[in-house]
Design an enzyme around this catalytic site. Structure first.
Site, short mmCIF file in Angstrom:
data_model
loop_
_atom_site.label_atom_id
_atom_site.label_comp_id
_atom_site.label_asym_id
_atom_site.label_seq_id
_atom_site.Cartn_x
_atom_site.Cartn_y
_atom_site.Cartn_z
N TYR A 6 -10.97 7.04 15.18
CA TYR A 6 -11.75 6.73 16.35
C TYR A 6 -10.98 6.09 17.28
O TYR A 6 -11.40 5.10 18.03
CB TYR A 6 -12.95 5.84 15.95
CG TYR A 6 -13.73 6.76 15.07
CD1 TYR A 6 -14.30 7.97 15.20
CD2 TYR A 6 -14.49 5.98 13.93
CE1 TYR A 6 -15.11 8.53 14.32
CE2 TYR A 6 -15.18 6.67 12.89
CZ TYR A 6 -15.57 7.84 13.17
OH TYR A 6 -16.45 8.51 12.37
N TYR A 133 -25.86 11.36 13.50
CA TYR A 133 -24.47 11.23 13.03
C TYR A 133 -24.75 11.54 11.67
O TYR A 133 -25.35 10.68 10.59
CB TYR A 133 -23.89 9.69 13.38
CG TYR A 133 -22.63 9.65 12.65
CD1 TYR A 133 -21.46 10.44 13.39
CD2 TYR A 133 -22.16 9.19 11.52
CE1 TYR A 133 -20.08 10.46 12.87
CE2 TYR A 133 -20.92 9.25 10.95
CZ TYR A 133 -19.79 9.81 11.46
OH TYR A 133 -18.65 9.80 10.97
N ASP A 223 -30.59 11.25 4.84
CA ASP A 223 -28.94 10.80 4.56
C ASP A 223 -29.27 9.54 4.58
O ASP A 223 -29.41 8.71 5.82
CB ASP A 223 -28.29 11.30 5.70
CG ASP A 223 -26.90 10.96 5.89
OD1 ASP A 223 -26.62 9.92 5.07
OD2 ASP A 223 -26.17 11.20 7.04
N LYS A 250 -21.56 5.01 0.78
CA LYS A 250 -21.08 3.52 1.11
C LYS A 250 -21.45 2.44 0.07
O LYS A 250 -20.55 2.02 -0.63
CB LYS A 250 -21.82 3.30 2.62
CG LYS A 250 -21.31 4.02 3.88
CD LYS A 250 -21.96 3.49 5.08
CE LYS A 250 -21.48 4.46 6.03
NZ LYS A 250 -20.06 4.32 6.39
#
Length: 400
Positions: A6, A133, A223, A250
């Site tokens: 990014y 996202y 998600d 995560k």
């Protein structure tokens, strides 16, 4: 040369070099920093946790990794059994991968093939949210909706397979009325949309989605790569509304190793379980079910349960609301708080230019993005440390 994420590499500011980390702290050669973003929201137990370290060390003495193709091992079996008992409903069938993005790809592939296996070849569409996202691989970009991340897909033109809607029940009902017989799934980041701007919405939207999915035979995918393991104040949003497929990553491993899991309910699993080899799920990441990752994930879940992390998260939210009470600034559009997440959305992204360095000098690591100044702290943070993070955010706007 490292190619960083990014970032436009030409003219990029040098990243902070970390030489050690422990608890909620990152250490550079000249500064001690509270990590206010938990290494992209994953390090829920803090760094260098002795029990997590020991779980990896113990497994490493046996072996680090073996493939799941034709082989299995105790850590993956124990983690699967634990997830089966830990997760709500009949979310019992665990398919592992090496990242959250890949785990979402697996979920989308499951949903499509579920209907292909049934001969329902017309169900090729996915319903998703605006500002979604779900990762940076190609199908996850397609179901995402943020040009700041996914503008490269303009090369292909508008997708005919994905419809995006706002988190409004009227829009949800309209989409099902229009596309119900063409959709295979509806995928959402439940309650909290992370990288799309820390957007928060009400559970009533998800409850209505569940009703419509049931009525129209559409699979519901949550998600929870970012929201799972307490970030919204719930263990999982799936405890409130039960999806057909749940994606975790995560915090699954306490932020120690990249690993993720796509968990399907009995209905979805049975859609693949028959005598036809062509109905098998033909997917297999090399490092799926990695023994080190499974060992540390199992210990992470045990810590989450044994140390009542939901009470820690409630305390984080309570302190955050107290510290942010009455805070206003003409540059701030909205202050949003949910569980262990706080976001100050500004009108102009340039308002946040320089904040990372400002926070660094005050002993806080932060990484604002777009027009969001936010914190997602490790759950083991002490009150005085959390207060310092929140005061630093306020001080940037001149508040005390």
């Amino acid at each position: 040369m490292i190619w960083y994420p990014y970032e436009q590499m030409k003219g990029m500011k040098a990243p902070y070099k970390i030489v050690d980390a422990e608890g909620v702290y990152l250490y550079t050669e000249d500064q001690k920093l509270i990590d206010s973003v938990s290494s992209w929201w994953s390090v829920i137990h803090g760094y260098k946790h002795p029990e997590l370290n020991r779980a990896i060390e113990t497994q490493l003495e046996k072996f680090a990794h073996v493939m799941l193709g034709g082989l299995t091992h105790e850590p993956v079996q124990k983690l699967s059994d634990k997830l089966q008992s830990f997760l709500p409903g009949d979310l019992d069938h665990c398919f592992y991968s090496d990242s959250g993005s890949v785990a979402v790809e697996v979920a989308l592939k499951m949903a499509l093939q579920y209907f292909m296996n049934r001969g329902e070849t017309g169900r090729t569409m996915v319903l998703a949210l605006e500002h979604a996202y779900h990762g940076d691989t190609f199908k996850t970009m397609e179901v995402g909706d943020d040009e700041d991340y996914h503008f490269v897909l303009k090369a292909y033109g508008e997708s005919k397979y994905v419809v995006h809607i706002p988190t409004e029940i009227s829009a949800l009902e309209k989409a099902f009325e229009t596309y119900h017989d063409k959709m295979n799934c509806f995928i959402v980041e439940p309650l909290l949309q992370g990288a799309g701007g820390m957007r928060m919405y009400d559970v009533s939207f998800l409850k209505r989605a569940r009703e419509l999915c049931d009525r129209c035979g559409v699979l519901l995918i949550f998600d929870e790569v970012a929201t799972g393991f307490g970030r919204t104040g719930n263990r999982f949003v799936a405890d409130l509304v039960l999806p057909d497929i749940l994606v975790l990553g995560k915090a699954l491993t306490g932020g120690y190793i990249g690993h993720a899991v796509t968990v399907a309910n009995q209905k979805v699993f049975e859609g693949f379980y028959d005598g036809d080899p062509a109905h098998a799920l033909m997917h297999g990441p090399t490092f799926m079910g990695n023994a080190l990752a499974c060992s540390v994930a199992l210990k992470s879940i045990e810590l989450f349960e044994a140390q009542d992390y939901l009470s820690k998260i409630r305390k984080i939210e309570e302190i955050t609301r107290r510290e942010m009470e009455g805070f206003t600034d003409p540059r701030v559009k909205e202050v949003r708080i949910m569980g262990a997440c706080v976001c100050l959305e500004v009108y102009d992204p340039s308002t946040l230019k320089g904040y990372q360095q400002f926070a660094y000098r005050r002993g806080v690591f932060s990484r604002p993005f777009l027009n969001c100044l936010y914190a997602m702290v490790p759950y083991v943070i002490e009150e005085e440390e959390l207060v310092r993070v929140l005061q630093t955010m306020r001080e940037w706007f001149g508040g005390r």
